[in-house]
Design a protein around this motif. Structure first.
Motif, PDB file in Angstrom:
ATOM      1  N   TRP A   1      34.478  54.932  50.161  1.00 51.08           N
ATOM      2  CA  TRP A   1      33.684  55.825  49.327  1.00 51.08           C
ATOM      3  C   TRP A   1      33.632  55.231  47.928  1.00 51.08           C
ATOM      4  O   TRP A   1      34.672  54.891  47.347  1.00 51.08           O
TER       5      TRP A   1
ATOM      6  N   THR B   1      31.858  58.392  43.041  1.00 50.52           N
ATOM      7  CA  THR B   1      31.592  59.672  43.707  1.00 50.52           C
ATOM      8  C   THR B   1      32.717  60.099  44.655  1.00 50.52           C
ATOM      9  O   THR B   1      32.629  61.161  45.262  1.00 50.52           O
TER      10      THR B   1
ATOM     11  N   SER C   1      22.008  59.044  53.763  1.00 49.82           N
ATOM     12  CA  SER C   1      23.133  58.544  52.983  1.00 49.82           C
ATOM     13  C   SER C   1      22.729  57.310  52.193  1.00 49.82           C
ATOM     14  O   SER C   1      21.997  56.459  52.688  1.00 49.82           O
TER      15      SER C   1
ATOM     16  N   ASP D   1      26.535  58.528  48.155  1.00 54.82           N
ATOM     17  CA  ASP D   1      26.297  59.960  48.326  1.00 54.82           C
ATOM     18  C   ASP D   1      25.183  60.151  49.335  1.00 54.82           C
ATOM     19  O   ASP D   1      24.677  59.163  49.904  1.00 54.82           O
TER      20      ASP D   1
END
Length: 128
Positions: free
Chosen positions: A52, A56, A108, A121
């Protein structure tokens, strides 16, 4: 031999397993998205956080043990190839729980940097 949850048809140990173990990184945004779906399916929150994007990434991530992710349909991709630095993947992911079943559809966004592809995100869409 266990099939990979990402619906590739390959065994987990040949598909998403090496990515989860850190033995290799995803070559494309779609491959990262598939491996992240597999991480939800097998309960690997550490892999989800590791892939990730730092801008974010949540401070912590708790997965719901009652939700069983069982099927992934990749609907579209844009960019995200081996020579790209950004890409999007649209997918629908199917789940079951003691309270019912359903699906989640998302577009995504991914970015490739020094650590490889990372999830940035996404925009949740209504299931088809």
């Amino acid at each position: 031999m266990t099939r990979c949850p990402c619906s590739s048809g390959l065994p987990f140990d040949e598909c998403c397993g090496p990515l989860h173990a850190g033995d290799r990184t995803a070559g494309t945004a779609e491959q990262l998205m598939r491996s992240r779906f597999s991480a939800f399916a097998v309960g690997d929150a550490a892999y989800l956080r590791r892939t990730w994007h730092a801008a974010t990434r949540p401070a912590h991530l708790d997965l719901d043990d009652d939700v069983r992710w069982y099927r992934l349909d990749v609907l579209a991709t844009d960019g995200g190839g081996v020579f790209d630095t950004t890409g999007t993947v649209e997918f629908e992911a199917f789940w079951r729980s003691p309270g019912g079943r359903g699906s989640m559809r998302e577009v995504s966004r991914f970015r490739r940097g020094p650590d490889g592809w990372q999830y940035v995100d996404g925009d949740v869409r209504a299931p088809a």
